[in-house]
Design a protein around this motif. Structure first.
Motif, short mmCIF file in Angstrom:
data_model
loop_
_atom_site.label_atom_id
_atom_site.label_comp_id
_atom_site.label_asym_id
_atom_site.label_seq_id
_atom_site.Cartn_x
_atom_site.Cartn_y
_atom_site.Cartn_z
N LYS A 1 0.81 -1.21 0.00
CA LYS A 1 0.00 0.00 0.00
C LYS A 1 0.85 1.28 0.00
CE LYS A 1 -3.42 2.48 2.54
NZ LYS A 1 -4.33 2.59 3.65
N GLY A 2 0.57 2.16 -0.93
CA GLY A 2 1.22 3.46 -0.99
C GLY A 2 2.57 3.46 -1.70
N ASP A 3 3.14 2.27 -1.95
CA ASP A 3 4.42 2.24 -2.69
C ASP A 3 4.15 2.53 -4.16
OD1 ASP A 3 5.90 1.51 -0.47
OD2 ASP A 3 5.53 -0.63 -0.79
N ARG A 4 5.10 3.19 -4.81
CA ARG A 4 4.94 3.46 -6.24
C ARG A 4 5.62 2.38 -7.08
NH1 ARG A 4 5.47 6.14 -2.31
NH2 ARG A 4 7.43 7.13 -2.88
N VAL A 5 4.97 2.07 -8.18
CA VAL A 5 5.54 1.11 -9.13
C VAL A 5 5.51 1.78 -10.50
CG1 VAL A 5 5.23 -1.13 -10.23
CG2 VAL A 5 4.70 -0.86 -7.80
N LEU A 6 6.67 1.93 -11.10
CA LEU A 6 6.72 2.58 -12.41
C LEU A 6 6.65 1.52 -13.51
CD1 LEU A 6 8.56 5.72 -13.39
CD2 LEU A 6 8.54 3.79 -14.96
N ILE A 7 5.65 1.66 -14.34
CA ILE A 7 5.43 0.69 -15.42
C ILE A 7 5.80 1.35 -16.75
CG2 ILE A 7 3.64 -0.66 -16.61
CD1 ILE A 7 2.16 -0.86 -13.90
N TYR A 8 6.76 0.75 -17.43
CA TYR A 8 7.23 1.29 -18.72
C TYR A 8 7.19 0.12 -19.68
CZ TYR A 8 10.52 3.70 -21.92
OH TYR A 8 11.13 4.31 -23.00
N MET A 9 6.05 -0.06 -20.32
CA MET A 9 5.82 -1.30 -21.06
C MET A 9 5.10 -1.07 -22.37
SD MET A 9 4.63 -3.76 -17.93
CE MET A 9 4.93 -5.39 -18.60
N PRO A 10 5.37 -1.96 -23.32
CA PRO A 10 4.60 -1.92 -24.57
C PRO A 10 3.18 -2.43 -24.32
CG PRO A 10 6.12 -3.77 -24.58
CD PRO A 10 6.36 -3.04 -23.30
N MET A 11 2.39 -2.47 -25.35
CA MET A 11 0.99 -2.89 -25.23
C MET A 11 0.91 -4.42 -25.20
SD MET A 11 -1.21 -0.36 -25.14
CE MET A 11 -2.65 -0.69 -26.14
N ILE A 12 1.23 -4.98 -24.04
CA ILE A 12 1.15 -6.43 -23.87
C ILE A 12 0.29 -6.72 -22.64
CG2 ILE A 12 3.31 -7.01 -25.04
CD1 ILE A 12 4.71 -7.09 -22.35
#
Ligand code: PRX
Length: 635
Positions: free
Chosen positions: A108-119
């Protein structure tokens, strides 16, 4: 316009009763005690005290009634892959991904950076974050490493999730090397990076100790059930960066409960999508349209959503319509640029498929010109709905609300203020409401409705100062768009009041592009403006002053320098911000206090009158711009 007008008025005058009814469209783990807490304007807290979860609403609550229904259809014309996940299968995949997050200590509250193609894994990752209460920040794959690094440093993620590569037009686009570079540049790099190895980038090498393999982690969590973390309604669900006047993008922060309700209501009233039907949104998960209407909106509504990796004209210009026919799509959402691209293709592609399942096509993200609106409506024989909104609002501000009333569609306008929005067109001079047909700033009287941004990530002051201080006498939200309301109540959007430009529906700050241009070592000064483009709506062009004029002494050298500047932008910001031309001058038009006269430059570039020039420091600068545009100026 009786029924809709009543609906809208009720949403404003009996705000709490209205939204309390809409809130019944989603599941609450604990009921809310207050519909709207507006005790600290302009901050609004919707559904205070209520506990809910976006992932639960998107998946878990549908399992009993539609576990075997398709939830996600992934179609890639880049790799030829197609894969379908039922709600039960999606539930499993998201539980696995959520398990990985939990194992890595992300909660909870942690950030997750998502850098992904459309999969499909990108969708699993977003929903997994929502499940465990982590805050995702999806960064569009077109952004280069320096932009990525700036977003990493702002969000300070505990984890990143990426892939080895994406594909575009049959070409591999490596993702992981950009992540590596961004992590070298970042001051706050996360401990771990989960990588979906698609086997596209043969050079891909994980960094021992940091990079983790998605497939391996998935196997280790194959049978895991990760319980939903219930969040207070105002707890953040995600951050999404967007451009404004400064070079520093803002993290638009969204809540949980308000967003769930706003999306559920919009699916019913605006998009007219029913559970069991299919929605196809052609955007990217890196943009707000992807968040709201590829991932959360359709799933919350119990619809099947289509995730398409590919171009609109490959293998041919019929591909989207084939997808519509093959999957019985009933709601489609795309962009005006896409419509203009398709307009240039052979019309046979549209006639070739059975589109009887399709009820409406929605277009948003940039102005939809009347000829294109007319063309696509005629070609499809379907209602095409132009609707207007922003990353900040997360769902439509102006639209026909056909689920409430079938108001006639007028070409070239996104129709009416959507329920929940107390929208006014205000005169710039005195913040008074503009008359019919009088141009003004499109403003929203707070509180912003549920689902809209709640603040700028980590910077409440910036939220207030950026959005609520355009008018000295009234605290209203400025959209930074000019608009007009006609006598019949239809609204027209006339472009931005600030320095934001819109390239193929991608929102970019001219300041951001200028900073990228200036990353080139030989650039002393630059002005970037957006000029009208028949397909992409706008294109950035740059006027630059070089430090060493020898580098542009001949037309050949100047061309090489121009290419060098474009490469610098690709590297710094990403190819989406690359100016179509870089013109060299020795002087930029500025006011005597040193402010760039961007609007005059833009007017000249579009062949219009440059307007009021009484404040210009040196009129010769405009002459240089004119001559540079005509191609006959070399410093
Ligand atoms: O200038 C308006 C333009 O796009 C801006 C918002 O862009 P973004 O944050 O990327 O969100 C897009 C969500 C669909 C607006 O401030 N814009 C968006 N839709 C329209 C539009 N301009 C004219 N007509 C529209 N339908």
């Amino acid at each position: 316009m009786g029924a809709y007008q009543d609906f809208h008025q009720r949403s404003i005058r009996h705000r709490d009763a209205f939204w309390s009814e809409q809130a019944a469209l989603v599941d609450w783990h604990r009921p809310f005690t207050e519909v709207c807490d507006f005790s600290r304007p302009p901050f609004a807290r919707w559904f205070r005290g209520g506990e809910t979860n976006l992932c639960h609403n998107a998946i878990d609550r549908h399992l009993a009634s539609r576990g075997d229904q398709k939830a996600l259809i992934y179609i890639s014309t880049e790799t030829g892959q197609e894969k379908t996940y039922t709600f039960r299968e999606l539930y499993k995949e998201v539980n696995r991904a959520a398990g990985m997050l939990a194992t890595l200590g992300v909660g909870k509250g942690d950030r997750v950076l998502i850098y992904m193609p459309m999969i499909a894994e990108a969708v699993f990752a977003m929903l997994a974050c929502a499940r465990v209460g982590a805050i995702h920040s999806v960064v569009f794959g077109g952004f280069a490493s320096a932009s990525l690094a700036a977003r990493i440093d702002d969000a300070k993620p505990a984890l990143m999730i990426t892939a080895d590569a994406g594909m575009r037009g049959g070409r591999a686009i490596p993702y992981k090397p950009l992540v590596d570079e961004a992590l070298r540049l970042a001051r706050h790099p996360p401990r771990n990076v989960i990588v979906v190895n698609r086997g596209i980038d043969k050079e891909y090498r994980p960094l021992a100790g940091r990079d983790l393999d998605y497939a391996t982690l998935r196997r280790a969590h194959a049978e895991i059930n990760t319980p939903v973390t219930w969040l207070e309604s105002s707890d953040p669900s995600y951050i999404l960066y967007t451009s404004g006047t400064t070079g520093r993008p803002k993290g638009v922060q969204r809540d949980t409960g308000g967003y769930a309700v706003a999306l559920a209501a919009s699916m019913q009233h605006i998009y007219c999508g029913n559970a069991g039907e299919t929605m196809f949104t052609t955007s990217d998960i890196g943009w707000v349209v992807g968040h709201s209407y590829i991932v959360y909106g359709p799933l919350i509504a119990g619809m099947t959503t289509i995730l398409y990796e590919g171009l609109p004209i490959r293998p041919d210009a019929g591909i989207w319509w084939k997808i519509v026919a093959d999957n019985q799509v009933s709601v489609m959402f795309s962009s005006p640029t896409a419509a203009r691209v398709l307009k240039k293709q052979d019309p046979k592609y549209l006639a070739q498929y059975d589109l009887s399942s399709l009820r409406h096509l929605f277009l948003a993200g940039e102005p939809l010109d009347e000829p294109t609106h007319r063309w696509i409506a005629d070609a499809l024989h379907k209602p095409v709905i132009d609707h207007y909104w922003q990353t900040e609002t997360g769902w439509p501000i102006l639209s026909a609300v056909l689920g409430v009333e079938k108001t006639p569609i007028k070409f070239g306008t996104p129709s009416f203020p959507v329920y929940g929005y107390d929208l006014q067109i205000l005169r710039e001079s005195d913040a008074a409401e503009a008359a019919a047909d009088e141009k003004g700033v499109v403003a929203i009287v707070p509180p912003l409705p549920p689902g809209c941004m709640t603040t700028v990530w980590g910077d409440d002051e910036r939220f207030v100062n950026t959005y609520f201080t355009s008018f000295r006498t009234r605290q209203v939200y400025s959209t930074f768009d000019w608009g007009i309301r006609d006598k019949d109540g239809y609204h027209f959007i006339l472009g931005r009041t600030d320095d934001v430009i819109n390239v193929a529906g991608h929102r970019l700050g001219t300041r951001e592009i200028e900073e990228a241009v200036q990353s080139h070592p030989n650039i002393a000064e630059v002005a970037v403006v957006g000029v009208a483009d028949p397909i992409k709506g706008q294109m950035p062009i740059a006027f630059a002053v070089v430090k060493d004029a020898a580098a542009i002494a001949t037309p050949e050298l100047a061309r090489a320098q121009e290419k060098g500047v474009m490469d610098a932008v690709d590297k710094q910001l990403g190819a989406i911000g690359r100016p179509s031309h870089v013109h060299f001058v020795t002087l930029l038009p500025k006011t005597r206090s040193g402010k760039l006269l961007r609007r005059s430059i833009q007017a000249l570039a579009e062949g219009r009158d440059p307007g009021d020039l009484t404040t210009i420091e040196d009129p010769a600068a405009l002459d240089q711009i004119k001559r540079a545009l005509a191609g006959d100026f070399l410093p």
